[in-house]
Structures are given as structure tokens and as C-alpha cells.
Scaffold this active site. Structure first.
Site, short mmCIF file in Angstrom:
data_model
loop_
_atom_site.label_atom_id
_atom_site.label_comp_id
_atom_site.label_asym_id
_atom_site.label_seq_id
_atom_site.Cartn_x
_atom_site.Cartn_y
_atom_site.Cartn_z
N ASP A 119 0.84 -1.20 0.00
CA ASP A 119 0.00 0.00 0.00
C ASP A 119 0.88 1.25 0.00
O ASP A 119 1.61 1.50 0.95
CB ASP A 119 -0.90 -0.05 1.25
N HIS A 173 -10.34 -1.45 -6.58
CA HIS A 173 -9.97 -0.22 -5.87
C HIS A 173 -9.10 0.68 -6.74
O HIS A 173 -9.34 1.88 -6.82
CB HIS A 173 -9.26 -0.58 -4.56
C1 HEM Z 1 -8.88 0.88 4.22
C2 HEM Z 1 -9.00 1.59 3.12
C3 HEM Z 1 -8.04 1.50 1.96
C4 HEM Z 1 -7.18 0.49 1.62
C5 HEM Z 1 -6.97 -0.84 2.33
C6 HEM Z 1 -6.48 0.92 0.43
C7 HEM Z 1 -5.53 0.16 -0.23
C8 HEM Z 1 -4.92 0.54 -1.42
C9 HEM Z 1 -4.01 -0.29 -2.17
C10 HEM Z 1 -3.54 -1.68 -1.74
C11 HEM Z 1 -3.65 0.38 -3.28
C12 HEM Z 1 -2.73 -0.11 -4.42
C13 HEM Z 1 -1.27 0.20 -4.19
C14 HEM Z 1 -0.96 1.67 -4.21
O1 HEM Z 1 -0.90 2.32 -5.27
O2 HEM Z 1 -0.77 2.20 -3.12
C15 HEM Z 1 -4.31 1.66 -3.24
C16 HEM Z 1 -4.23 2.64 -4.19
C17 HEM Z 1 -4.85 3.86 -4.13
N1 HEM Z 1 -5.75 4.28 -3.17
FE1 HEM Z 1 -6.37 3.20 -1.59
N2 HEM Z 1 -6.92 2.17 0.09
C18 HEM Z 1 -7.87 2.56 0.99
C19 HEM Z 1 -8.57 3.75 1.01
C20 HEM Z 1 -8.40 4.77 0.10
C21 HEM Z 1 -9.08 6.04 0.15
C22 HEM Z 1 -10.10 6.46 1.21
C23 HEM Z 1 -8.62 6.77 -0.91
C24 HEM Z 1 -9.00 8.17 -1.34
C25 HEM Z 1 -10.16 8.72 -1.12
C26 HEM Z 1 -7.67 5.95 -1.63
C27 HEM Z 1 -7.01 6.34 -2.75
C28 HEM Z 1 -6.11 5.57 -3.46
C29 HEM Z 1 -5.44 6.02 -4.67
C30 HEM Z 1 -5.55 7.38 -5.33
C31 HEM Z 1 -4.65 4.94 -5.10
C32 HEM Z 1 -3.77 4.90 -6.35
C33 HEM Z 1 -4.64 4.52 -7.54
C34 HEM Z 1 -3.87 4.45 -8.85
O3 HEM Z 1 -3.36 3.37 -9.16
O4 HEM Z 1 -3.78 5.48 -9.52
N3 HEM Z 1 -7.56 4.75 -0.99
N4 HEM Z 1 -5.09 1.74 -2.09
#
Ligand code: HEM
Length: 380
Positions: free
Chosen positions: A194, A287
Site C-alpha cells: 500500500d 480499488h
Molecule cells: C482501508 C481503506 C483502503 C485500503 C486498504 C487501500 C488500499 C490501497 C491499495 C492496496 C492500493 C494499491 C497500491 C498503491 O498504489 O498504493 C491503493 C491505491 C490507491 N488508493 Fe487506496 N486504500 C484505501 C482507502 C483509500 C481512500 C479512502 C482513498 C481516497 C479517497 C484511496 C485512494 C487511493 C489512490 C488514489 C490509489 C492509487 C490509484 C492508482 O493506481 O492510480 N484509498 N489503495
């Protein structure tokens, strides 16, 4: 304190992505155009502490509080005890301590400076997925305290809270952690890598999308905004789905965080790729498909921490993510992404936002003698 070890860390920090090696003597400079703790490579331990101003607090009280915090933060982050430190020995291992101060909306009303409140500084709109609890929501002041040693964080939080106890009450405290090998991206408690797609400090994009340039509110030049969301994870039901299901939920592999269309963590995802049956390889409901920016402006710095608190009655675990993002404009950058995720995101089955807060992060203090928030309180 900032000796050779500090310089070595600086080199790693330039990548802006991976974690660093921990060194108890390492320091992060307190003085600068920006507050530390935003572009700083995240240390392994953090506490987010919010405070409510006591009724009757005045503008002068606020300035006094900020002067105390500025002086003590400068000392503690340098590895020196605070002015009235009751355990000065605990200050001697700064371990990359950063102390970042944020202002909630009430700071502006108490100081009679509503015309200087950034438009985006208000509670986020209610999303259908939210189950917000007042005990984890809002706050008039924020202290984000990060370091590579838990004892250092604990001591700094207590010292800074105690010194202003006559003016504020603690509203909520959330402690968090993140661990990874030096240079690697950490994993959250669902086991996913993450933090892969993120803004990288010291790049033109970071400067443009994170730091305010003072165009709308001159006092905020060099500052930014911070969104904190406490997001609970249902790890017991997450346990029930297999690896393939987990990977389709996020759109990335569990093993190394590569997009399902690639092999390496930092490969560009191909959201248009289809398999032999014509189905998208990265599901549109995943996601990353939902969170990926549709405009250049929908990007921000994610700087979250895992939490693992004591379980309540009948619970096995009480864990989740302290989601923290920094962006110049909450409304233009964060809200569209959060709106899309609230509308649909395969991850929502196992995650629930239960706390939410927004803060203005004033610029840094450039030299001794200044104080945090000075540009807000003193006329231009
Ligand atoms: C418990 C809640 C969440 C989990 C477990 C989670 C987990 C992840 C994971 C595993 C990734 C893929 C790896 C990375 O690029 O970091 C990711 C990408 C991302 N997450 Fe989350 N996330 C959560 C909540 C959120 C929230 C609330 C937001 C924004 C409102 C968010 C925005 C993003 C964005 C912008 C990316 C990159 C997307 C891309 O590939 O362009 N995430 N998240």
C-alpha cells in the site's frame, strides 16, 4: 544530532517511496518553508492527536499555544528536552521525530479570521459508506507526531499536550505504525502493498499538487491541507476470500503489488487490457480502477498508517487504516476520488470509514523567533 546518519537518510528520502533504516540519533530539520512530516519519508510510528479549544479561548491564547508548540517542537525534533520536560531523558533519541500542526475550522472563528479560512476547510460531505463516530471525527487542532521509535512519539505527544492543557482538551488520539525493509513499500493489515502510486517529494508534481502557493490565501503559501479518515477493516470476513479474489478486489497482486496487467510493483496498470474472454484484466470495480485519477488534479500524497487497537467485546481484531492525505485543495483533488470510491469500490465490502477530519497545515517556521501560524495571525 543531525550528523552523517541524518545525511544518509536524506538520500533514501529522496526516492520518497520506500521506508528508511531507523537510527535513534537521526533528526529531521524543524525549520523550513514547509512543516516537516509531509514530504518526510514516513517514520514507522505515528500518533494523530486532535484537540478542542476550551470555551473562552482567545486569539492571544491561540498565539501563545502555538509559540509554546513551536519552541518545544524545535527542541524535541533536534533531540533536546522541551522547556518544561518532566522526562528529559526521553528526548535524547529523536529517531527522525517530526511534529506537524494543523488548524481546524474553529481556529479561524475564535481568532475572528473567517475571511482567511480556506474554502475547503470544513467537514467532508457525508458519504453513503460512512459510519462516522463523533469520538473519531473533527477537531480544532491537529498534532501529527511521527518517529522511528514508539517511546519518542509517546513522549512528544505527552509533552506537547501537557504544556497547553489549560487551553485545550484532547478530542481523539489515533496511534499508527508502518514497517517495511528500507526502500520498500509497506503493507497494510489486509496484506496488500500500500503506497505504490504516490506523489514523490521534490518533484514538480509534488510542489504543484501538495504545497499551496498563496494564490487564494496568501498566509497559506508553503502550507497544505490534511484529510484524516479512520477506516476500519473487517479482517474476519476478508479472511474468507482466496488470493485471486483479493487480487481482483484491489487490481494488484498480493505477492509484490504489481498491477494485474504487469509483473513489477511500479509497472503502469493497463486499465484497457482484456483477457481471452474479453473481460477486463483489472476489474473496473477494483480499488485502483476506481481510485485512479481521471484528471491530473485528482492526485494527492497518501501518507497513511495501520492501526491495531484493543478489540471490543466479541471482536477478534479492531484494526484498519488511518488514511492520511495531503493536497493543496481538498475539494479539487481529494473529493472527486473519495466520491467515486463511495459510489463503488470492491474494497468497500471490507472497509468502513468511522472517523473523518480536515485540517489546514500552515507553512513551516523558517528561523528561530518565528512561530507556527504567524502568517495567519499577523497582517500582510
Ligand atoms: C482501508 C481503506 C483502503 C485500503 C486498504 C487501500 C488500499 C490501497 C491499495 C492496496 C492500493 C494499491 C497500491 C498503491 O498504489 O498504493 C491503493 C491505491 C490507491 N488508493 Fe487506496 N486504500 C484505501 C482507502 C483509500 C481512500 C479512502 C482513498 C481516497 C479517497 C484511496 C485512494 C487511493 C489512490 C488514489 C490509489 C492509487 C490509484 C492508482 O493506481 O492510480 N484509498 N489503495
Amino acid at each position: 544530532m543531525a550528523g552523517a546518519a541524518g545525511l544518509g537518510l536524506g538520500v533514501v528520502a529522496l526516492t520518497g517511496r520506500g521506508e528508511t533504516d531507523s537510527d535513534p540519533d537521526a533528526t529531521v530539520a524543524f525549520y523550513g518553508t514547509h512543516q516537516a512530516g509531509v514530504a518526510t519519508t514516513p517514520p514507522s510510528s505515528a500518533a494523530f492527536v486532535t484537540f478542542d479549544l476550551k470555551p473562552g479561548t482567545t486569539r492571544d491564547d491561540l498565539i501563545g499555544l502555538l509559540k509554546i508548540w513551536t519552541g518545544d517542537a524545535a527542541r524535541l525534533t533536534h533531540g533536546d528536552p522541551a522547556l518544561a520536560d518532566s522526562e528529559p531523558e526521553l528526548a535524547l533519541r529523536p529517531a527522525r521525530l517530526t511534529i506537524t500542526v494543523g488548524f481546524g475550522p474553529a481556529v479561524f472563528s475564535v481568532a475572528d479570521l473567517d475571511d482567511r479560512r480556506p474554502e475547503w476547510l470544513q467537514p467532508l460531505p457525508e458519504f453513503t459508506i460512512d459510519r462516522l463516530q463523533p469520538a473519531w471525527t473533527g477537531g480544532d487542532l491537529l498534532l501529527q507526531v511521527c518517529a522511528d521509535e514508539v517511546t519518542t512519539v509517546s513522549h512528544a505527544v505527552r509533552t506537547l499536550s501537557r504544556s497547553v492543557a489549560s487551553l485545550v482538551t484532547v478530542r481523539w488520539v489515533q496511534r499508527g505504525f508502518r514497517d517495511a525493509a528500507p526502500g520498500a513499500t509497506p503493507r497494510n493489515l489486509m496484506g496488500q502493498v500500500d503506497g505504490t502510486v504516490n506523489l514523490v517529494p521534490d518533484t514538480a508534481d509534488f510542489t504543484r499538487l501538495v504545497w499551496d502557493d498563496g494564490a487564494t490565501q496568501p498566509w497559506l503559501a508553503g502550507g497544505t491541507s490534511c484529510v484524516v479518515r479512520r477506516i476500519a477493516m473487517e479482517l474476519d470476513t476478508w479472511d474468507e476470500i482466496d488470493q485471486a479474489g483479493r487480487e481482483l478486489t484491489v487490481g494488484r497482486t498480493i505477492s509484490n503489488g504489481a498491477p494485474l496487467t504487469g509483473t513489477d510493483e511500479f509497472d503502469e496498470p493497463d486499465f484497457t487490457a482484456v483477457d481471452a474472454h474479453g473481460l477486463p484484466v483489472i476489474p473496473p470495480s477494483s480499488h485502483i480502477a476506481r481510485a485512479h485519477h481521471t484528471h491530473d488534479t485528482e492526485r494527492f500524497l497518501r501518507r497513511g498508517y495501520n492501526y491495531d487497537d484493543a478489540p471490543g467485546p466479541g471482536q477478534i481484531s479492531n484494526s484498519g487504516l488511518v488514511f492520511v492525505s495531503y493536497q493543496r485543495d481538498v475539494n479539487a483533488q481529494f473529493l472527486p476520488v473519495q466520491g467515486r470510491l463511495a459510489e463503488f469500490d470492491a474494497l468497500n465490502t471490507w472497509t468502513t470509514p468511522i472517523g473523518s477530519a480536515v485540517f489546514a497545515i500552515p507553512p513551516g517556521v523558517t528561523a528561530p523567533g518565528g512561530y507556527l501560524g504567524q502568517s495567519l495571525f499577523e497582517a500582510h
